[in-house]
Design a protein around this motif. Structure first.
Motif, PDB file in Angstrom:
ATOM      1  N   GLY A 238      44.548  29.763  39.039  1.00  0.00           N
ATOM      2  CA  GLY A 238      44.803  30.645  37.905  1.00  0.00           C
ATOM      3  C   GLY A 238      43.603  31.460  37.513  1.00  0.00           C
ATOM      4  O   GLY A 238      43.708  32.673  37.286  1.00  0.00           O
ATOM      5  N   ILE A 239      42.439  30.835  37.435  1.00  0.00           N
ATOM      6  CA  ILE A 239      41.259  31.592  37.007  1.00  0.00           C
ATOM      7  C   ILE A 239      40.807  32.563  38.102  1.00  0.00           C
ATOM      8  O   ILE A 239      40.334  33.668  37.808  1.00  0.00           O
ATOM      9  N   ILE A 240      40.986  32.187  39.374  1.00  0.00           N
ATOM     10  CA  ILE A 240      40.637  33.102  40.469  1.00  0.00           C
ATOM     11  C   ILE A 240      41.516  34.348  40.409  1.00  0.00           C
ATOM     12  O   ILE A 240      41.018  35.484  40.450  1.00  0.00           O
ATOM     13  N   LEU A 241      42.823  34.157  40.303  1.00  0.00           N
ATOM     14  CA  LEU A 241      43.752  35.283  40.272  1.00  0.00           C
ATOM     15  C   LEU A 241      43.531  36.141  39.024  1.00  0.00           C
ATOM     16  O   LEU A 241      43.509  37.375  39.099  1.00  0.00           O
ATOM     17  N   SER A 242      43.357  35.506  37.879  1.00  0.00           N
ATOM     18  CA  SER A 242      43.185  36.240  36.627  1.00  0.00           C
ATOM     19  C   SER A 242      41.942  37.108  36.658  1.00  0.00           C
ATOM     20  O   SER A 242      41.987  38.307  36.346  1.00  0.00           O
ATOM     21  N   VAL A 243      40.824  36.494  37.024  1.00  0.00           N
ATOM     22  CA  VAL A 243      39.554  37.211  36.952  1.00  0.00           C
ATOM     23  C   VAL A 243      39.527  38.397  37.899  1.00  0.00           C
ATOM     24  O   VAL A 243      39.097  39.497  37.530  1.00  0.00           O
ATOM     25  N   VAL A 244      39.996  38.203  39.136  1.00  0.00           N
ATOM     26  CA  VAL A 244      39.959  39.310  40.098  1.00  0.00           C
ATOM     27  C   VAL A 244      40.752  40.514  39.594  1.00  0.00           C
ATOM     28  O   VAL A 244      40.302  41.660  39.673  1.00  0.00           O
ATOM     29  N   PHE A 245      41.941  40.275  39.024  1.00  0.00           N
ATOM     30  CA  PHE A 245      42.743  41.397  38.533  1.00  0.00           C
ATOM     31  C   PHE A 245      42.158  41.990  37.254  1.00  0.00           C
ATOM     32  O   PHE A 245      42.208  43.207  37.048  1.00  0.00           O
ATOM     33  N   GLN A 246      41.589  41.157  36.388  1.00  0.00           N
ATOM     34  CA  GLN A 246      41.036  41.683  35.141  1.00  0.00           C
ATOM     35  C   GLN A 246      39.795  42.534  35.378  1.00  0.00           C
ATOM     36  O   GLN A 246      39.556  43.499  34.651  1.00  0.00           O
ATOM     37  N   LEU A 247      38.996  42.190  36.368  1.00  0.00           N
ATOM     38  CA  LEU A 247      37.772  42.946  36.623  1.00  0.00           C
ATOM     39  C   LEU A 247      38.054  44.383  37.031  1.00  0.00           C
ATOM     40  O   LEU A 247      37.184  45.245  36.914  1.00  0.00           O
ATOM     41  N   ALA A 248      39.243  44.637  37.506  1.00  0.00           N
ATOM     42  CA  ALA A 248      39.583  45.978  37.981  1.00  0.00           C
ATOM     43  C   ALA A 248      40.158  46.875  36.901  1.00  0.00           C
ATOM     44  O   ALA A 248      40.126  48.100  37.031  1.00  0.00           O
ATOM     45  N   HIS A 249      40.690  46.276  35.822  1.00  0.00           N
ATOM     46  CA  HIS A 249      41.385  47.095  34.823  1.00  0.00           C
ATOM     47  C   HIS A 249      40.983  46.823  33.378  1.00  0.00           C
ATOM     48  O   HIS A 249      41.139  47.689  32.527  1.00  0.00           O
ATOM     49  N   CYS A 250      40.513  45.633  33.093  1.00  0.00           N
ATOM     50  CA  CYS A 250      40.152  45.293  31.713  1.00  0.00           C
ATOM     51  C   CYS A 250      38.636  45.287  31.564  1.00  0.00           C
ATOM     52  O   CYS A 250      38.005  44.251  31.355  1.00  0.00           O
ATOM     53  N   VAL A 251      38.065  46.460  31.696  1.00  0.00           N
ATOM     54  CA  VAL A 251      36.629  46.683  31.542  1.00  0.00           C
ATOM     55  C   VAL A 251      36.451  47.988  30.764  1.00  0.00           C
ATOM     56  O   VAL A 251      37.370  48.814  30.696  1.00  0.00           O
ATOM     57  N   PRO A 252      35.281  48.198  30.142  1.00  0.00           N
ATOM     58  CA  PRO A 252      35.116  49.375  29.276  1.00  0.00           C
ATOM     59  C   PRO A 252      35.378  50.708  29.956  1.00  0.00           C
ATOM     60  O   PRO A 252      35.843  51.661  29.317  1.00  0.00           O
ATOM     61  N   GLU A 253      35.098  50.802  31.250  1.00  0.00           N
ATOM     62  CA  GLU A 253      35.237  52.090  31.936  1.00  0.00           C
ATOM     63  C   GLU A 253      36.677  52.430  32.308  1.00  0.00           C
ATOM     64  O   GLU A 253      36.966  53.576  32.680  1.00  0.00           O
ATOM     65  N   ALA A 254      37.578  51.469  32.262  1.00  0.00           N
ATOM     66  CA  ALA A 254      38.968  51.692  32.671  1.00  0.00           C
ATOM     67  C   ALA A 254      39.738  52.396  31.553  1.00  0.00           C
ATOM     68  O   ALA A 254      39.773  51.933  30.420  1.00  0.00           O
ATOM     69  N   GLU A 255      40.377  53.487  31.898  1.00  0.00           N
ATOM     70  CA  GLU A 255      41.102  54.300  30.916  1.00  0.00           C
ATOM     71  C   GLU A 255      42.340  53.579  30.402  1.00  0.00           C
ATOM     72  O   GLU A 255      43.069  52.942  31.149  1.00  0.00           O
ATOM     73  N   THR A 256      42.555  53.671  29.096  1.00  0.00           N
ATOM     74  CA  THR A 256      43.774  53.176  28.470  1.00  0.00           C
ATOM     75  C   THR A 256      44.377  54.322  27.657  1.00  0.00           C
ATOM     76  O   THR A 256      43.922  55.452  27.752  1.00  0.00           O
ATOM     77  N   GLY A 257      45.382  54.043  26.868  1.00  0.00           N
ATOM     78  CA  GLY A 257      45.964  55.091  26.029  1.00  0.00           C
ATOM     79  C   GLY A 257      47.121  55.787  26.703  1.00  0.00           C
ATOM     80  O   GLY A 257      47.429  55.579  27.877  1.00  0.00           O
TER      81      GLY A 257
END
Length: 357
Positions: A248-267
């Motif tokens: 669970g933590i392996i899968l979660s972290v890998v996907f979060q690092l790509a989209h849930c970071v300050p540089e990733a656009e939201t909105g």
């Protein structure tokens, strides 16, 4: 309706804007690059990699269930099994689901269904990931990947709760429950509700229903029934929780690092489809070949979102082409230099979104 057609219809219906040649230029340049680097999918190396990953899975499971006699043997084998599960998810199931594993649709379907063997549902995943996430990445109310209910705030458009102030601390241990939640709750809840992110969700029928039910039964048999023939209930339960937590933590972290970071656009300002894919995704550790091998190229998330039907083995070679084209068209392209830097960025994003606006 195919995934590609579903995504195209969705894009058109949501009114993505024109990109003034950016996407077409990217496609031409990447096509030229791939022309001299072997077939787009069906590479011999991906079949060899798949064989090694399944051998890793089978050896870890076999030794854990039939040979391990004490905790000193069981714990490292459980961790090894969890790593093998993550590797198959990243490399085999993911490419198969996108149709980038093989030139044969039937092979892609069976590789995608490896997720059912691991306790998930390829039917649910295909619609959750391929359609919703890949069409509208980081779009609140649509991309189910950033919807944790009220547990965490992963987008500025989500309401803030007082306890989100501590989400940069409590989310890391909660990531351990991702696999368990998928296996025991989410897939069943989605089918019972008949919707996902407020959109109608078709329930499986025919062969897809057989695969869904058969996959769940096979997983529960391998995870519980077979081990219980050789080990006590509490030992089996403990190992299941350990394997699921590590996976669970392996899968979660890998996907979060790509989209849930300050540089990733939201909105909701979508712009063009291709621009959104680039600016809502972030690469990390592009030079780490071992990490890239294990995560199936998901550290090159920008390339994956732009060309999901290209085998991930091509992503390292495509990355300089994509980055240069983005710079030329003024599209923000972000890459964290290391895995550690990406983890730190995710930590800072969680903390920033948890604070009062």
């Amino acid at each position: 309706m195919s995934t590609q057609l579903e995504a195209r219809v969705a894009v058109e219906s949501e009114g993505y804007g024109r990109d003034e040649g950016f996407h077409e230029t990217l496609r031409v340049r990447v096509r030229e690059h791939l022309a001299s680097h072997g077939p787009v999918r069906g590479l011999p190396a991906i079949f060899l990699k798949t064989a090694l990953l399944f051998l890793w899975l089978a050896a870890s499971y076999g030794l854990l269930v039939f040979a391990a006699q004490n905790a000193w043997q069981a714990v490292p084998l459980a961790v090894s099994l969890a790593l093998a599960i993550g590797g198959i998810g990243f490399n085999v199931q993911h490419d198969g689901s996108h149709g980038s594993f093989s030139t044969r649709p039937a092979v892609n379907r069976w590789m995608a269904r490896s997720l059912d063997l691991l306790g998930g549902s390829s039917f649910v995943w295909q619609r959750k990931h391929n359609v919703l996430h890949h069409t509208w990445p980081n779009l609140e109310g649509v991309d189910d990947d950033i919807d944790t209910g009220t547990l965490a705030r992963l987008s500025p458009e989500q309401p803030r709760r007082f306890y989100h102030r501590y989400q940069h601390l409590y989310m890391w241990p909660l990531y351990c429950f991702l696999a368990i939640k998928w296996q025991l709750v989410d897939d069943f809840a989605t089918l019972l509700r008949g919707n996902m992110s407020g959109r109608p969700f078709p329930r499986p029928r025919g062969i897809e229903l057989v695969v869904f039910l058969g996959g769940k039964l096979t997983f529960f048999g391998l995870a519980f029934v077979v081990p219980l023939l050789f080990h006590s209930f509490w030992n089996v339960l403990g190992i299941y929780l350990l394997v699921s937590a590590v996976a669970g933590i392996i899968l979660s972290v890998v996907f979060q690092l790509a989209h849930c970071v300050p540089e990733a656009e939201t909105g909701r300002a979508l712009g063009s489809w291709a621009t959104r894919q680039v600016q809502s995704s972030v690469d990390f550790a592009r030079g780490n070949r071992l990490l890239g091998w294990y995560v199936g190229g998901l550290n090159l998330q920008i390339e994956h979102h732009l060309f999901p039907q290209v085998c991930h083995l091509h992503y390292p070679g495509m990355a300089p082409v994509v980055e240069a084209t983005c710079r030329e068209f003024g599209v923000r392209y972000t890459s964290h230099p290391s895995f550690r830097a990406a983890v730190a960025a995710h930590f800072h994003q969680l903390r920033a979104l948890g604070r009062a606006d």
